[in-house]
Design a protein around this motif. Sequence first.
Motif, PDB file in Angstrom:
ATOM      1  N   ILE A 146      30.884  71.155 -24.566  1.00 28.63           N
ATOM      2  CA  ILE A 146      31.336  70.539 -25.816  1.00 28.63           C
ATOM      3  C   ILE A 146      30.409  70.989 -26.939  1.00 28.63           C
ATOM      4  CG2 ILE A 146      31.773  68.347 -27.004  1.00 28.63           C
ATOM      5  CD1 ILE A 146      32.142  67.071 -24.216  1.00 28.63           C
ATOM      6  N   VAL A 153      26.506  70.062 -26.966  1.00 26.51           N
ATOM      7  CA  VAL A 153      26.077  68.676 -26.799  1.00 26.51           C
ATOM      8  C   VAL A 153      25.361  68.553 -25.445  1.00 26.51           C
ATOM      9  CG1 VAL A 153      26.819  66.275 -26.596  1.00 26.51           C
ATOM     10  CG2 VAL A 153      28.000  67.805 -28.184  1.00 26.51           C
ATOM     11  N   GLY A 155      23.085  65.835 -25.016  1.00 26.70           N
ATOM     12  CA  GLY A 155      22.940  64.395 -24.840  1.00 26.70           C
ATOM     13  C   GLY A 155      21.523  63.979 -24.516  1.00 26.70           C
ATOM     14  N   ASN A 156      21.389  62.695 -24.205  1.00 19.39           N
ATOM     15  CA  ASN A 156      20.060  62.126 -23.995  1.00 19.39           C
ATOM     16  C   ASN A 156      19.325  62.755 -22.817  1.00 19.39           C
ATOM     17  OD1 ASN A 156      17.926  60.173 -24.354  1.00 19.39           O
ATOM     18  ND2 ASN A 156      18.735  59.170 -22.522  1.00 19.39           N
ATOM     19  N   ALA A 160      25.059  66.172 -20.731  1.00 15.05           N
ATOM     20  CA  ALA A 160      26.325  65.784 -21.371  1.00 15.05           C
ATOM     21  C   ALA A 160      27.419  66.804 -21.046  1.00 15.05           C
ATOM     22  CB  ALA A 160      26.142  65.671 -22.882  1.00 15.05           C
ATOM     23  N   GLY A 161      28.672  66.396 -21.269  1.00 14.58           N
ATOM     24  CA  GLY A 161      29.785  67.326 -21.091  1.00 14.58           C
ATOM     25  C   GLY A 161      30.224  67.480 -19.648  1.00 14.58           C
ATOM     26  N   GLU A 162      30.540  66.370 -19.012  1.00 15.32           N
ATOM     27  CA  GLU A 162      31.042  66.425 -17.631  1.00 15.32           C
ATOM     28  C   GLU A 162      32.441  65.827 -17.584  1.00 15.32           C
ATOM     29  OE1 GLU A 162      30.081  67.911 -15.016  1.00 15.32           O
ATOM     30  OE2 GLU A 162      27.964  68.403 -15.374  1.00 15.32           O
ATOM     31  N   LEU A 163      33.349  66.432 -18.334  1.00 19.84           N
ATOM     32  CA  LEU A 163      34.700  65.881 -18.409  1.00 19.84           C
ATOM     33  C   LEU A 163      35.420  65.929 -17.059  1.00 19.84           C
ATOM     34  CD1 LEU A 163      35.969  67.175 -21.888  1.00 19.84           C
ATOM     35  CD2 LEU A 163      34.824  65.031 -21.312  1.00 19.84           C
ATOM     36  N   ILE A 166      35.511  62.309 -15.700  1.00 18.74           N
ATOM     37  CA  ILE A 166      36.083  61.124 -16.346  1.00 18.74           C
ATOM     38  C   ILE A 166      37.182  60.585 -15.430  1.00 18.74           C
ATOM     39  CG2 ILE A 166      35.439  61.831 -18.685  1.00 18.74           C
ATOM     40  CD1 ILE A 166      38.291  62.632 -19.203  1.00 18.74           C
TER      41      ILE A 166
ATOM     42  N   ASP B 132      20.587  60.113 -29.408  1.00 17.08           N
ATOM     43  CA  ASP B 132      21.944  60.085 -28.845  1.00 17.08           C
ATOM     44  C   ASP B 132      22.327  58.653 -28.491  1.00 17.08           C
ATOM     45  OD1 ASP B 132      22.646  63.153 -28.246  1.00 17.08           O
ATOM     46  OD2 ASP B 132      20.543  62.828 -27.808  1.00 17.08           O
ATOM     47  N   VAL B 148      25.026  62.264 -31.981  1.00 16.90           N
ATOM     48  CA  VAL B 148      24.567  63.330 -31.085  1.00 16.90           C
ATOM     49  C   VAL B 148      23.410  64.053 -31.763  1.00 16.90           C
ATOM     50  CG1 VAL B 148      25.180  65.615 -30.185  1.00 16.90           C
ATOM     51  CG2 VAL B 148      26.738  63.703 -29.830  1.00 16.90           C
ATOM     52  N   ALA B 249      32.244  54.691 -19.514  1.00 13.62           N
ATOM     53  CA  ALA B 249      31.797  55.690 -18.535  1.00 13.62           C
ATOM     54  C   ALA B 249      32.336  57.073 -18.914  1.00 13.62           C
ATOM     55  CB  ALA B 249      32.237  55.298 -17.120  1.00 13.62           C
ATOM     56  N   ASP B 250      33.590  57.119 -19.356  1.00 12.32           N
ATOM     57  CA  ASP B 250      34.178  58.395 -19.790  1.00 12.32           C
ATOM     58  C   ASP B 250      33.469  58.921 -21.047  1.00 12.32           C
ATOM     59  OD1 ASP B 250      35.926  58.100 -17.716  1.00 12.32           O
ATOM     60  OD2 ASP B 250      37.697  57.714 -18.944  1.00 12.32           O
ATOM     61  N   ALA B 251      33.160  58.006 -21.972  1.00 11.77           N
ATOM     62  CA  ALA B 251      32.475  58.423 -23.202  1.00 11.77           C
ATOM     63  C   ALA B 251      31.083  58.980 -22.874  1.00 11.77           C
ATOM     64  CB  ALA B 251      32.367  57.255 -24.181  1.00 11.77           C
ATOM     65  N   ALA B 253      30.326  60.593 -20.204  1.00 11.88           N
ATOM     66  CA  ALA B 253      30.540  61.951 -19.680  1.00 11.88           C
ATOM     67  C   ALA B 253      30.743  62.970 -20.802  1.00 11.88           C
ATOM     68  CB  ALA B 253      31.731  61.968 -18.725  1.00 11.88           C
ATOM     69  N   CYS B 254      31.139  62.510 -21.960  1.00 10.49           N
ATOM     70  CA  CYS B 254      31.241  63.409 -23.129  1.00 10.49           C
ATOM     71  C   CYS B 254      29.874  63.688 -23.716  1.00 10.49           C
ATOM     72  CB  CYS B 254      32.130  62.800 -24.219  1.00 10.49           C
ATOM     73  SG  CYS B 254      33.876  63.154 -24.056  1.00 10.49           S
ATOM     74  N   THR B 255      29.166  62.631 -24.158  1.00 10.14           N
ATOM     75  CA  THR B 255      27.990  62.875 -24.998  1.00 10.14           C
ATOM     76  C   THR B 255      26.675  62.355 -24.426  1.00 10.14           C
ATOM     77  OG1 THR B 255      28.259  60.834 -26.304  1.00 10.14           O
ATOM     78  CG2 THR B 255      29.437  62.796 -27.086  1.00 10.14           C
ATOM     79  N   SER B 256      26.699  61.736 -23.258  1.00 11.10           N
ATOM     80  CA  SER B 256      25.471  61.293 -22.592  1.00 11.10           C
ATOM     81  C   SER B 256      24.505  60.548 -23.518  1.00 11.10           C
ATOM     82  CB  SER B 256      24.773  62.504 -21.972  1.00 11.10           C
ATOM     83  OG  SER B 256      23.578  62.132 -21.330  1.00 11.10           O
ATOM     84  N   PRO B 257      24.920  59.374 -24.005  1.00 13.57           N
ATOM     85  CA  PRO B 257      24.040  58.619 -24.903  1.00 13.57           C
ATOM     86  C   PRO B 257      22.913  57.902 -24.147  1.00 13.57           C
ATOM     87  CG  PRO B 257      26.004  57.348 -24.447  1.00 13.57           C
ATOM     88  CD  PRO B 257      26.201  58.680 -23.770  1.00 13.57           C
ATOM     89  N   GLU B 258      21.858  57.568 -24.901  1.00 16.33           N
ATOM     90  CA  GLU B 258      20.761  56.779 -24.322  1.00 16.33           C
ATOM     91  C   GLU B 258      21.175  55.311 -24.236  1.00 16.33           C
ATOM     92  OE1 GLU B 258      17.138  57.360 -26.500  1.00 16.33           O
ATOM     93  OE2 GLU B 258      16.168  55.593 -25.627  1.00 16.33           O
ATOM     94  N   ILE B 288      25.238  61.393 -11.801  1.00 15.71           N
ATOM     95  CA  ILE B 288      24.087  61.951 -12.514  1.00 15.71           C
ATOM     96  C   ILE B 288      23.627  61.056 -13.676  1.00 15.71           C
ATOM     97  CG2 ILE B 288      25.094  63.386 -14.343  1.00 15.71           C
ATOM     98  CD1 ILE B 288      23.648  65.771 -13.146  1.00 15.71           C
ATOM     99  N   TYR B 289      24.524  60.226 -14.209  1.00 13.66           N
ATOM    100  CA  TYR B 289      24.180  59.370 -15.357  1.00 13.66           C
ATOM    101  C   TYR B 289      23.779  57.951 -14.943  1.00 13.66           C
ATOM    102  CZ  TYR B 289      27.131  62.875 -17.743  1.00 13.66           C
ATOM    103  OH  TYR B 289      27.699  64.026 -18.205  1.00 13.66           O
ATOM    104  N   LYS B 292      20.921  55.255 -16.182  1.00 11.91           N
ATOM    105  CA  LYS B 292      20.235  55.857 -17.335  1.00 11.91           C
ATOM    106  C   LYS B 292      20.729  55.324 -18.677  1.00 11.91           C
ATOM    107  CE  LYS B 292      19.571  60.484 -15.274  1.00 11.91           C
ATOM    108  NZ  LYS B 292      20.030  61.877 -15.367  1.00 11.91           N
TER     109      LYS B 292
END
Lengths: 320, 320
Positions: A146, A153, A155-156, A160-163, A166, B132, B148, B249-251, B253-258, B288-289, B292
């Motif tokens: 992404i 991206v 991410g933290n 990040a970016g494991e679509l 989802i 993030d 991001v 959870a899907d979000a 996987a997009c941007t991996s926020p803290e 993986i997330y 975290k």
Amino acid sequence: MKEVVIGIDIGGSYTKYGIVDFKGNCLRENFISTSKYADFDVYFDTLQTEIEETLSQINDPIKIMGIGIGAPNGNYYRGTIENAPNLNWKGTIALVDKMKEYYPGLPIKLTNDANAAALGEMIYGGAKGMKDFIVITLGTGLGSGIVVDGNIVYGNDGFAGELGHINVKHRGRECGCGKRGCLETYVSASGIRRTVFKLLAEKVTDTELRNYSFKDLTSKMITEAAKKGDPIALEAFEITGRILGVKLADAVACTSPETIFLFGGLAQAGEILLEPTRIYMEENLFPIYRGKVKLERSHLQETNVAVLGASALIWKELQS
Amino acid sequence: MKEVVIGIDIGGSYTKYGIVDFKGNCLRENFISTSKYADFDVYFDTLQTEIEETLSQINDPIKIMGIGIGAPNGNYYRGTIENAPNLNWKGTIALVDKMKEYYPGLPIKLTNDANAAALGEMIYGGAKGMKDFIVITLGTGLGSGIVVDGNIVYGNDGFAGELGHINVKHRGRECGCGKRGCLETYVSASGIRRTVFKLLAEKVTDTELRNYSFKDLTSKMITEAAKKGDPIALEAFEITGRILGVKLADAVACTSPETIFLFGGLAQAGEILLEPTRIYMEENLFPIYRGKVKLERSHLQETNVAVLGASALIWKELQS
């Protein structure tokens, strides 16, 4: 003196590498086995020796600007491969640190293969000059890179970016990650094979696909059958495109990309996959985004894109 | 000379504004009606006059550093409000250009209310120093501001971050946007009310919530009932948290926020909402997330956060 980057793509079976210039020309490329090395240090020594051998075969004067590496579960921030399910080496591998011992002072960067593909698209492919786009890789699994405002991206935590993971369906298909119902269990080369087998179970429709075992059936066979008008193959692509389209609509609501590029084996089906995906994506988009997001196949050749993408990591780094 | 920013929050009913310093102290604040002005120019003149009046009441010497505005469908790139369903003025309103006629030379920035809330969290709240994170606003609808690498994600068209309209269910609940099954039809103050009414239809459980009409029932009443142990109210929060958790959870996987911050009326339910959301988010995260990502209530006071967020747009701009 020609400026080049060493691009390395570490896959479960093979490690491919190439010496790549800024235009994406691969001066030399080669590969070694990944899977036959149980010990990482032995693997690494072999790879390093082979790369040196390849470099020595280049007659023109070159200047190595850096080393870019794509690998499963490659972490950009830490330069590590972490718990990659398809590699022999468990736990955390400090790949970049190890590489720096051999090439001190050179920029050395690592990311995962889908992010590398997105960087390849940005530097050499259809995303040149684009600030916001997504690359979806449809291989055995589904990966995604992404790009927001010109940057991957991460991410933290750098992952990040494991679509591909989802959630499509509660208690859906079992996924290699341990969850159930992940997108890649429906949309990927192996996902569409599962969809075909589900259709074969449900329907009595005559189809050549009944002649293959689960192990023998490939997404390429499904694509060929669909091109010949096979009803089960076509329905499998319709279902795959529907699930992908809805989830891409959701991804658009996150980062509002200009274009989504599909890449990898399953994307070679072209419009057979792209058309239903586009229709369902558009239908499920928040109205403000409708008619604005392009869905295209990657502009890169399949053959050495992973190596190109890995090399793009360095060119991108040198740009900024 | 105290440096201040004028923060303006344009809502469907009222337009609130405040004179805010860098620490988030509101020196003065006031509001005018939004809904009573059918004509944008009349509205704008009134707003501008009132702001001047408010500024004149401040005795200490101040320096105005800029004007930050949050508005529904506010476009950061173009400085426009575009087809906002809850405002009287249709089509595209060139708000920033208009404002610049009155305040030439000042930085003037516009974004939507959820992005403003995210900026408020970054400048004054719990996201200080975070690179993030995501802010979810749970009001009548569900808004989101995605950050991001230290910046709001605006995307290709300036309208990124509309998680309220990702797809929960095919042919699900009708949404004000014209689609069906959008997240905000399940997860928002009005979404949980719909969930309660569905449960009242399905079950015979005794509950005080049977005493209210759809129009009279508020999310605050549902929260109060849940705190007293009302089984229907508790089940409604469980369902709401489950749907939100999966989609968060899907979000991730997009941007991996803290951290993901929940804000707005429904978030005031606190752990009654956060606990199920956290459980379902964690369960549906790509491994993986896991462990975290923090899920918290906003650290900002509800009262004037929209004005604070709008002002943060300028402080953020001046930082970079």
